[in-house]
Design an enzyme around this catalytic site. Structure first.
Site, PDB file in Angstrom:
ATOM      1  N   GLU A 279      30.044  36.409  46.237  1.00  0.00           N
ATOM      2  CA  GLU A 279      30.193  36.427  47.694  1.00  0.00           C
ATOM      3  C   GLU A 279      28.838  36.554  48.387  1.00  0.00           C
ATOM      4  O   GLU A 279      28.676  36.134  49.529  1.00  0.00           O
ATOM      5  CB  GLU A 279      31.109  37.599  48.097  1.00  0.00           C
ATOM      6  CG  GLU A 279      32.038  37.267  49.227  1.00  0.00           C
ATOM      7  CD  GLU A 279      33.156  38.289  49.396  1.00  0.00           C
ATOM      8  OE1 GLU A 279      34.331  37.885  49.344  1.00  0.00           O
ATOM      9  OE2 GLU A 279      32.868  39.485  49.589  1.00  0.00           O
ATOM     10  N   HIS A 300      37.106  33.973  20.785  1.00  0.00           N
ATOM     11  CA  HIS A 300      38.178  33.162  20.200  1.00  0.00           C
ATOM     12  C   HIS A 300      38.918  32.372  21.270  1.00  0.00           C
ATOM     13  O   HIS A 300      40.048  31.939  21.060  1.00  0.00           O
ATOM     14  CB  HIS A 300      39.119  34.064  19.402  1.00  0.00           C
ATOM     15  CG  HIS A 300      38.417  34.709  18.252  1.00  0.00           C
ATOM     16  ND1 HIS A 300      38.482  34.219  16.962  1.00  0.00           N
ATOM     17  CD2 HIS A 300      37.563  35.760  18.209  1.00  0.00           C
ATOM     18  CE1 HIS A 300      37.718  34.975  16.178  1.00  0.00           C
ATOM     19  NE2 HIS A 300      37.143  35.910  16.909  1.00  0.00           N
ATOM     20  N   LYS A 414      41.312  32.275  55.687  1.00  0.00           N
ATOM     21  CA  LYS A 414      42.005  33.242  56.548  1.00  0.00           C
ATOM     22  C   LYS A 414      42.464  32.562  57.836  1.00  0.00           C
ATOM     23  O   LYS A 414      43.580  32.758  58.297  1.00  0.00           O
ATOM     24  CB  LYS A 414      41.060  34.387  56.929  1.00  0.00           C
ATOM     25  CG  LYS A 414      40.793  35.387  55.843  1.00  0.00           C
ATOM     26  CD  LYS A 414      40.079  36.576  56.496  1.00  0.00           C
ATOM     27  CE  LYS A 414      39.469  37.514  55.515  1.00  0.00           C
ATOM     28  NZ  LYS A 414      38.615  38.513  56.159  1.00  0.00           N
TER      29      LYS A 414
HETATM   30  O1  PA5 Z   1      32.433  42.260  50.628  1.00  0.00           O
HETATM   31  C1  PA5 Z   1      33.148  42.089  51.590  1.00  0.00           C
HETATM   32  O2  PA5 Z   1      32.799  42.338  52.746  1.00  0.00           O
HETATM   33  C2  PA5 Z   1      34.568  41.544  51.431  1.00  0.00           C
HETATM   34  O3  PA5 Z   1      34.872  41.256  50.121  1.00  0.00           O
HETATM   35  C3  PA5 Z   1      35.568  42.552  51.937  1.00  0.00           C
HETATM   36  O4  PA5 Z   1      35.415  43.747  51.239  1.00  0.00           O
HETATM   37  C4  PA5 Z   1      37.005  42.069  51.780  1.00  0.00           C
HETATM   38  O5  PA5 Z   1      37.154  40.823  52.389  1.00  0.00           O
HETATM   39  C5  PA5 Z   1      37.973  43.063  52.405  1.00  0.00           C
HETATM   40  O6  PA5 Z   1      37.633  43.272  53.746  1.00  0.00           O
HETATM   41  P1  PA5 Z   1      38.113  44.518  54.562  1.00  0.00           P
HETATM   42  O7  PA5 Z   1      37.549  45.737  53.927  1.00  0.00           O
HETATM   43  O8  PA5 Z   1      37.598  44.288  55.931  1.00  0.00           O
HETATM   44  O9  PA5 Z   1      39.620  44.514  54.493  1.00  0.00           O
END
Ligand code: PA5
Length: 427
Positions: A279, A300, A414
């Site tokens: 990410e 394996h 989203k």
């Molecule tokens: O690293 C990040 O910001 C994302 O992976 C969020 O943690 C994830 O999308 C969840 O978001 P939130 O904590 O706003 O529900």
């Protein structure tokens, strides 16, 4: 305590004057909080800035949970899930509950079957829930929360609100408003710390301390790492070295990194690592694709591809030097399984030989390698390791000229969900 890093290539050859200058610039951008995305650099000095009052509040909250309940349901996804899951799984014993309290996760997937069976299971337990979402608007955990809050209200009536804890932004979001309206206890996710960098905040730490693990030791490891890895030294700082090697491999035609371990306790550290790097780096048509394998299991299955498939992979072994518990193979009189040649060998030693054998084989198959070794898997070493990966990830993304702290790509799906389901304001 130390993280040692070995590389199958020639590291010194990578250190051009331009690269050293770039590393210095990145370092300065991080530590003066002036680089791209610097609004989200709060995690850099967070371990050393935690106050005794903050810790006391967390410990008191954890104690209150344990006094009332024998199960804590933690609702969250992504960075609001994987940090707590990683530290708890890494330190728990197989086939045994967590030290002082059972912790169950929800909201990281959407499944009526999972939630229905979870609520059936909870019927015979005393329950507290911790809803974690920094934005307070993420749909998957919000759906799980709606079901579980309704469950709690039906079951505990007016007392339900004292069994619901919310970890969210201090200033905004639907979850924050709900918590205020219903009088739930609130813990704040610092504004300048994003989800995947939040493991040392209440996001990762409340479930961890509630389950009975040593928060001070985990934070001590992180603090040591904070001190150690802030030094801009391309020869001796393993976090910078890891970032430099990854960038060089990426530029040399290896866009996929496999994090390989022989220790199943690290499975969710691998998942956390995948989210952290994937990410943080996968943007603007760039970035290394992070994936993981657990050996011997995957020797394996995916082992064939790694050895012999399309050459685009490099492998990072995550190794633990000492194990807590081990077994040694003993001689058998009949030797019906022909294993007497292994007599006297411990299973940890077997894994080490397996690592060496795999490493040589994969190297010969054209898979460059990094090995990251930690001394042992306990709270302190884990805190140190997680901080190491976070700072290495920041350097790595900056080396690709990418903002490590946003995730614009996650928004795309989203928005589609909101459109397809006709969320007010999105259709
Ligand atoms: O690293 C990040 O910001 C994302 O992976 C969020 O943690 C994830 O999308 C969840 O978001 P939130 O904590 O706003 O529900």
């Amino acid at each position: 305590m130390k993280i040692s890093l070995n590389y199958s290539g020639n590291y010194s050859n990578l250190l051009s004057p331009e690269l050293k200058l770039k590393i210095q610039t990145i370092h300065d951008g991080i530590y003066t909080k002036t680089g791209i995305g610097s609004d989200y650099l709060g995690w850099i000095d967070w371990p050393s800035s935690i106050s005794q009052d903050w810790l006391k509040n967390l410990n008191d909250t954890a104690k209150d949970i344990r006094d009332k309940s024998n199960v804590l349901v933690v609702i969250g996804i992504g960075g609001s899930y994987l940090g707590a899951k990683a530290v708890l799984e890494a330190l728990s014993k197989n086939f045994q509950p967590f030290k002082k309290l059972e912790v169950i996760f929800a909201g990281h997937l959407v499944s009526g079957t999972y939630l229905k069976q979870l609520m059936q299971y909870l019927d015979s337990k005393e329950v507290t829930i911790n809803v974690i979402s920094k934005s307070g608007t993420t749909t998957e955990p919000a759906i799980a929360s709606r079901f579980l809050i309704q469950y709690m209200e039906k079951r505990y009536g007016e007392q339900a609100s004292s069994r619901i804890i919310v970890t969210t932004d201090g200033k905004k979001g639907a979850l924050r408003s709900l918590a205020i309206a219903k009088g739930y206890k609130r813990l704040v996710v610092p504004e300048d710390i994003g989800g995947r960098y939040s493991v040392f905040t209440a996001v990762g730490l409340l479930p961890f301390v509630a389950a009975g693990y040593d928060i001070e030791e985990l934070l001590l490891g992180a603090k040591i790492a904070q001190q150690e890895f802030q030094i801009v030294d391309v020869e001796n700082n393993p976090a910078i070295q890891y970032a430099i090697i990854r960038k060089n491999l990426y530029d040399s035609g290896y866009p996929v990194e496999i994090l390989a371990t022989f220790d199943d306790k690290l499975k969710y550290v691998q998942e956390w690592w995948k989210q952290l790097f994937g990410e943080s780096e996968g943007k603007d048509g760039k970035g290394i694709f992070p994936t993981s394998v657990l050996y011997s299991t995957d020797l394996h299955s995916l082992g064939q591809y790694i050895q012999d498939g399309k050459r685009m992979l490099f492998e990072t072994f995550l190794l633990v030097d000492k194990v807590d518990e081990d077994l040694t193979i003993v001689e058998s009189f009949q030797n019906g399984d022909d294993l007497n040649y292994l007599s006297g060998l411990s299973l940890h030693e077997f894994n080490h030989v397996c690592y060496e054998a795999t490493s040589i084989a994969h190297l010969q198959g054209g898979v460059p390698q990094i090995a990251i070794t930690i001394d042992q898997l306990d709270e302190r070493h884990l805190g140190h390791l997680l901080y190491f990966f976070m700072i290495a990830c920041a350097y790595s993304a900056y080396l690709l000229d990418i903002n490590p702290f946003d995730q614009p790509g996650v928004e795309e799906y989203k928005m589609n969900i909101f459109k397809f389901l006709k969320k007010p304001g999105y259709c």
